[in-house]
Design an enzyme around this catalytic site. Sequence first.
Site, PDB file in Angstrom:
ATOM      1  N   GLY A 303       0.456  -1.512   0.000  1.00  9.31           N
ATOM      2  CA  GLY A 303       0.675  -0.343   0.243  1.00  9.31           C
ATOM      3  C   GLY A 303       0.870   1.389  -0.254  1.00  9.31           C
ATOM      4  O   GLY A 303       1.123   1.184  -1.436  1.00  9.31           O
ATOM      5  N   CYS A 371      -9.148  21.545  18.365  1.00  3.84           N
ATOM      6  CA  CYS A 371      -8.731  21.966  19.777  1.00  3.84           C
ATOM      7  C   CYS A 371      -8.285  21.216  20.282  1.00  3.84           C
ATOM      8  O   CYS A 371      -8.718  20.473  21.469  1.00  3.84           O
ATOM      9  CB  CYS A 371      -9.936  22.809  20.506  1.00  3.84           C
ATOM     10  SG  CYS A 371     -10.244  24.144  19.804  1.00  3.84           S
ATOM     11  N   TYR A 400      -2.175   6.423   4.240  1.00  4.43           N
ATOM     12  CA  TYR A 400      -2.870   6.828   5.221  1.00  4.43           C
ATOM     13  C   TYR A 400      -2.881   8.110   5.500  1.00  4.43           C
ATOM     14  O   TYR A 400      -2.352   9.039   6.507  1.00  4.43           O
ATOM     15  CB  TYR A 400      -1.944   5.909   5.932  1.00  4.43           C
ATOM     16  CG  TYR A 400      -1.856   4.541   5.428  1.00  4.43           C
ATOM     17  CD1 TYR A 400      -2.762   4.039   5.597  1.00  4.43           C
ATOM     18  CD2 TYR A 400      -0.520   4.138   5.535  1.00  4.43           C
ATOM     19  CE1 TYR A 400      -2.647   2.122   5.452  1.00  4.43           C
ATOM     20  CE2 TYR A 400      -0.772   2.834   4.870  1.00  4.43           C
ATOM     21  CZ  TYR A 400      -1.913   2.261   5.035  1.00  4.43           C
ATOM     22  OH  TYR A 400      -1.587   0.848   4.420  1.00  4.43           O
TER      23      TYR A 400
HETATM   24  N1  LLP Z   1      -2.151  -5.867   3.901  1.00  4.86           N
HETATM   25  C1  LLP Z   1      -2.820  -6.431   5.330  1.00  4.86           C
HETATM   26  C2  LLP Z   1      -3.473  -6.946   5.546  1.00  4.86           C
HETATM   27  C3  LLP Z   1      -2.684  -4.684   6.255  1.00  4.86           C
HETATM   28  O1  LLP Z   1      -3.102  -5.416   7.489  1.00  4.86           O
HETATM   29  C4  LLP Z   1      -1.918  -4.306   5.730  1.00  4.86           C
HETATM   30  C5  LLP Z   1      -2.052  -2.244   5.882  1.00  4.86           C
HETATM   31  C6  LLP Z   1      -1.571  -3.582   3.988  1.00  4.86           C
HETATM   32  C7  LLP Z   1      -1.401  -4.784   3.359  1.00  4.86           C
HETATM   33  C8  LLP Z   1      -0.776  -2.673   4.098  1.00  4.86           C
HETATM   34  O2  LLP Z   1       0.007  -2.214   3.796  1.00  4.86           O
HETATM   35  P1  LLP Z   1       1.729  -1.200   4.264  1.00  4.86           P
HETATM   36  O3  LLP Z   1       2.299  -1.969   2.781  1.00  4.86           O
HETATM   37  O4  LLP Z   1       0.812   0.087   3.923  1.00  4.86           O
HETATM   38  O5  LLP Z   1       2.048  -0.855   4.819  1.00  4.86           O
HETATM   39  N2  LLP Z   1      -1.826   3.895   9.234  1.00  4.86           N
HETATM   40  C9  LLP Z   1      -0.760   3.377   9.587  1.00  4.86           C
HETATM   41  C10 LLP Z   1      -1.207   2.070   8.568  1.00  4.86           C
HETATM   42  C11 LLP Z   1      -1.697   0.912   9.266  1.00  4.86           C
HETATM   43  C12 LLP Z   1      -1.293  -0.124   7.745  1.00  4.86           C
HETATM   44  C13 LLP Z   1      -2.611  -1.607   7.841  1.00  4.86           C
HETATM   45  N3  LLP Z   1      -2.889  -2.504   7.476  1.00  4.86           N
HETATM   46  C14 LLP Z   1       0.327   4.315   8.906  1.00  4.86           C
HETATM   47  O6  LLP Z   1      -0.235   5.072   8.735  1.00  4.86           O
HETATM   48  O7  LLP Z   1       0.753   4.253   9.301  1.00  4.86           O
END
Ligand code: LLP
Length: 443
Positions: A303, A371, A400
């Site tokens: 992602g 706030c 994100y």
């Molecule tokens: N697959 C699964 C099962 C996941 O839970 C996630 C992310 C991904 C793929 C993708 O991960 P990436 O390649 O984007 O690291 N809000 C947080 C990140 C939460 C990630 C949750 N799961 C932030 O802003 O860092």
Amino acid sequence: MSRTGNRRRGRPPAFSYRETWKGLLRRQSTGLALCCDQFLLELLAKRFGTPLYVYSASTIRSRMIAFDRAFRKIPHTICYSVKANSNLSILRLLANMGCGFDVVSGGELERVLRTDRRLAKNTVFSGVGKTADEMQAALRAGILLFNVESESELSALAECAERSKQTARVALRVNPDVPANTHPYISTGMQRHKFGIPISEARTLYARGFGPRYLKISGVSVHIGSQIIDVKPFAAAMERVTELVRELRADGHKIDYVDAGGGLGIAYEERDVSKFSEHLAGYAEALLRPLRGLKVHLLLEPGRFIVGPAGALLTRVLYRKANGGSRFVVVDAAMNDLVRPSLYRAYHEIVPVRLASPAGTQIVDVVGPVCETGDFFAHDRELPLLQEGDLLALLDVGAYGMALASNYNTRLRPAEVLVDGKSVKVIRRRETMEDVLRPEARF
Ligand code: LLP
């Protein structure tokens, strides 16, 4: 960022400085201004207002191509993780490149289906709490794979599949008990986390998957967390998964897929990212080495890596103030627009959209109007001297960022624009007060 703006050697710089000119025959330089590809960000801010998310389509494409190439030695499908940035136009862009998708809710599935119903066949469904309705919708759509996270979920899926007489292809998401050095909120691969089933119990549960007529055991999946820079934990997890695949095959299961999840981190702070290709190659090697000779189709769920560096958030300085010894720059974006610094103490580079010269600097806190003291983008950050009305860009917010935005403090969520070559398109208009208030009753 260097004055040439070319600090991101080794990967396409979505946002870089360019010299601007005025006068007949462009005689007089007016300094350096930050651009997204060909577009001056100050013009985008003027035209679409702030706060504004700006994405570079060319950067998304080239990161996707680089990621895909890194895995060329093995049959694979990239299932972009929709949660990182779920804007329909971004999904369309990725679908046009042949991407599959990873969804974690009925809502995300609906986004993929609205992009193109045929994408279901390359869509995997992850998440610890799928409801029966969501499973039904995914079965109806004919998705590629359910990543099942518990025994109870397996039974619920078997029931749904039986009821609709549609076969569900299943992978169990195993928890490999591998620590990943990342923020505790986004680390998922340890036994104490809510995710997956302990790898030690996997064979027993797989054996149960043999029973129900409409379940088809097809793979093993794993995801150890997000924003992981060190590739060793990926290798450790994949070694455990490979061992399990061998055992499961010996038990008589047909394991066609290994889903390696997502999680590859990006360089939020690193200024010299010439190591980009090396890092990506190291990640691919970490996954591919254990899989050698296993004959599986690899699924990948990146992602952040694909969209993170492709986005910036433009915000305007509202006020400067000093309280005691602290100096604050109050901007018009806030934690509701980009929550990562508040939630994870995440670092995002902040750069002025126009570089003034001579460039004095000042140590400031960059904060929003919400706030809460927790509403900040940076503490004690050295930035060029700023004036009220100046524009700033927060970098690496393509993942994100908008996906986590909210209406806290009844603030309207920002608009999003996509720069693609010579065109710029609004891919989500700025919210209006009516959009926000419409669902509420007025007694
Ligand atoms: N697959 C699964 C099962 C996941 O839970 C996630 C992310 C991904 C793929 C993708 O991960 P990436 O390649 O984007 O690291 N809000 C947080 C990140 C939460 C990630 C949750 N799961 C932030 O802003 O860092």
